[in-house]
Motif scaffolding. Structure first.
Motif, PDB file in Angstrom:
ATOM      1  N   LEU A  11      -4.859   8.841  -0.450  1.00  0.00           N
ATOM      2  CA  LEU A  11      -4.511   8.779  -1.979  1.00  0.00           C
ATOM      3  C   LEU A  11      -4.180   7.178  -2.566  1.00  0.00           C
ATOM      4  O   LEU A  11      -4.850   6.704  -3.594  1.00  0.00           O
ATOM      5  N   ARG A  12      -3.784   6.360  -1.708  1.00  0.00           N
ATOM      6  CA  ARG A  12      -3.848   4.938  -2.112  1.00  0.00           C
ATOM      7  C   ARG A  12      -5.211   4.489  -2.066  1.00  0.00           C
ATOM      8  O   ARG A  12      -5.487   3.777  -3.218  1.00  0.00           O
ATOM      9  N   ILE A  13      -6.336   4.693  -1.181  1.00  0.00           N
ATOM     10  CA  ILE A  13      -7.602   3.991  -0.976  1.00  0.00           C
ATOM     11  C   ILE A  13      -8.164   4.543  -2.484  1.00  0.00           C
ATOM     12  O   ILE A  13      -8.833   3.782  -3.291  1.00  0.00           O
TER      13      ILE A  13
ATOM     14  N   ARG B 277       0.721  -3.233 -12.841  1.00  0.00           N
ATOM     15  CA  ARG B 277       1.700  -2.820 -11.725  1.00  0.00           C
ATOM     16  C   ARG B 277       1.567  -1.248 -11.123  1.00  0.00           C
ATOM     17  O   ARG B 277       1.231  -0.546 -11.786  1.00  0.00           O
ATOM     18  N   LEU B 278       1.269  -1.372  -9.703  1.00  0.00           N
ATOM     19  CA  LEU B 278       1.015  -0.229  -8.812  1.00  0.00           C
ATOM     20  C   LEU B 278       1.929  -0.078  -7.721  1.00  0.00           C
ATOM     21  O   LEU B 278       2.167  -0.962  -6.950  1.00  0.00           O
TER      22      LEU B 278
ATOM     23  N   TYR C 260      -3.721  -1.452   4.680  1.00  0.00           N
ATOM     24  CA  TYR C 260      -3.400  -2.428   3.590  1.00  0.00           C
ATOM     25  C   TYR C 260      -4.465  -3.611   3.550  1.00  0.00           C
ATOM     26  O   TYR C 260      -4.896  -3.952   2.324  1.00  0.00           O
ATOM     27  N   PHE C 261      -5.194  -3.811   4.523  1.00  0.00           N
ATOM     28  CA  PHE C 261      -6.364  -4.901   4.472  1.00  0.00           C
ATOM     29  C   PHE C 261      -7.383  -4.306   3.531  1.00  0.00           C
ATOM     30  O   PHE C 261      -8.079  -5.054   2.738  1.00  0.00           O
ATOM     31  N   VAL C 262      -7.690  -2.881   3.503  1.00  0.00           N
ATOM     32  CA  VAL C 262      -8.767  -2.156   2.802  1.00  0.00           C
ATOM     33  C   VAL C 262      -8.096  -2.293   1.177  1.00  0.00           C
ATOM     34  O   VAL C 262      -9.189  -2.519   0.419  1.00  0.00           O
ATOM     35  N   LEU C 263      -6.857  -2.057   0.897  1.00  0.00           N
ATOM     36  CA  LEU C 263      -6.357  -2.079  -0.397  1.00  0.00           C
ATOM     37  C   LEU C 263      -6.699  -3.397  -1.010  1.00  0.00           C
ATOM     38  O   LEU C 263      -7.290  -3.550  -2.226  1.00  0.00           O
ATOM     39  N   VAL C 264      -6.169  -4.360  -0.213  1.00  0.00           N
ATOM     40  CA  VAL C 264      -6.359  -5.889  -0.780  1.00  0.00           C
ATOM     41  C   VAL C 264      -7.808  -6.309  -1.028  1.00  0.00           C
ATOM     42  O   VAL C 264      -8.177  -6.847  -1.869  1.00  0.00           O
ATOM     43  N   THR C 265      -8.680  -5.828   0.022  1.00  0.00           N
ATOM     44  CA  THR C 265     -10.112  -6.080  -0.373  1.00  0.00           C
ATOM     45  C   THR C 265     -10.606  -5.396  -1.264  1.00  0.00           C
ATOM     46  O   THR C 265     -11.404  -6.072  -2.057  1.00  0.00           O
ATOM     47  N   ALA C 266     -10.107  -4.317  -1.786  1.00  0.00           N
ATOM     48  CA  ALA C 266     -10.902  -3.454  -2.809  1.00  0.00           C
ATOM     49  C   ALA C 266     -10.530  -4.162  -4.252  1.00  0.00           C
ATOM     50  O   ALA C 266     -10.987  -4.112  -5.079  1.00  0.00           O
TER      51      ALA C 266
ATOM     52  N   GLN D  71       2.835  -2.466  -4.731  1.00  0.00           N
ATOM     53  CA  GLN D  71       3.571  -1.884  -3.816  1.00  0.00           C
ATOM     54  C   GLN D  71       3.066  -0.688  -3.154  1.00  0.00           C
ATOM     55  O   GLN D  71       3.637   0.388  -3.525  1.00  0.00           O
ATOM     56  N   PRO D  72       2.183  -0.677  -2.197  1.00  0.00           N
ATOM     57  CA  PRO D  72       1.655   0.531  -1.693  1.00  0.00           C
ATOM     58  C   PRO D  72       2.632   1.345  -0.746  1.00  0.00           C
ATOM     59  O   PRO D  72       2.057   2.414  -0.389  1.00  0.00           O
ATOM     60  N   SER D  73       3.738   0.993  -0.533  1.00  0.00           N
ATOM     61  CA  SER D  73       4.752   2.032   0.580  1.00  0.00           C
ATOM     62  C   SER D  73       6.033   1.227   0.285  1.00  0.00           C
ATOM     63  O   SER D  73       6.356   0.129   0.153  1.00  0.00           O
TER      64      SER D  73
END
Length: 218
Positions: free
Chosen positions: A160-162, A176-177, A192-198, A209-211
């Protein structure tokens, strides 16, 4: 039927639902308890022209979350509502997913969306991802806060995050997410690295704030 105005409980019979909604001119409205479709139907009929209402909350009280479908659909034409909070503790269905996407995705005024107690599990992740695809078409939303149920599974959260973050690569409005999953599940470092890269090409997001928990290092 029950409605809540500024913290005060008002009891309305079914026949007076439309009268109550048509005469409602406050900025905030929370509806809840054991509602049938009368108040929701009246609210859905009024939403396209109800410009004074800016904050709307649907509390945990519905026998079936699909009761809210008319309201979600009507929000596509609403031009005044700024914040929507919805208790989504029942299972997501294909029809509800479509209504959320079509209604909220076309809204031009909503700035804050907070689905609460989202029941994320293996058999409904794709439906929730599809519902949140409203991010691709909604041009006004600035804040998305997704509050998961405690039983959200560890394998479903990364998907879901990705998926949400992938929609934000070219998103120009969201600032804001937040994805709340206060069940002890830490986000893995690689996720987390995948999120930041995207998000490296996103120029508008100011808070991520993913968690609720810290990053898990391995």
């Amino acid at each position: 039927l029950y409605a809540f105005r500024r913290g005060k409980c008002c009891n309305h019979g079914e026949r007076s639902s439309r009268k109550f909604i048509s005469g409602f001119h406050h900025r905030r409205l929370a509806v809840g308890w054991s509602l049938d479709g009368a108040l929701i139907g009246a609210l859905a009929a009024a939403l396209p022209s109800k410009s004074t209402l800016q904050e709307l909350s649907f509390l945990r009280c519905f026998n079936d979350d699909e009761q809210l479908s008319p309201a979600f659909f009507a929000l596509g034409n609403n031009t005044g509502l700024k914040a929507l909070q919805v208790d989504e503790s029942e299972a997501m269905s294909e029809s509800l997913c479509t209504v959320i996407h079509n209604g909220l995705g076309m809204n031009k005024a909503l700035e804050s969306l907070e689905p609460m107690f989202v029941p994320l599990c293996g058999d409904n992740v794709e439906l929730w991802c599809s519902a949140f695809s409203l991010l691709r078409t909604n041009k006004a939303l600035k804040s998305l806060v997704v509050d998961m149920q405690l039983d959200a599974t560890e394998s479903c959260l990364p998907a879901l995050r990705i998926d949400i973050v992938a929609m934000l690569e070219e998103k120009t409005s969201l600032e804001r997410l937040t994805i709340k999953s206060c069940n002890g599940i830490k986000i893995k470092a690689q996720d987390y690295f995948v999120l930041v890269t995207a998000l490296q090409h996103n120029a508008t997001l100011k808070s991520l704030q993913p968690s609720c928990n810290s990053v898990e290092r391995r």
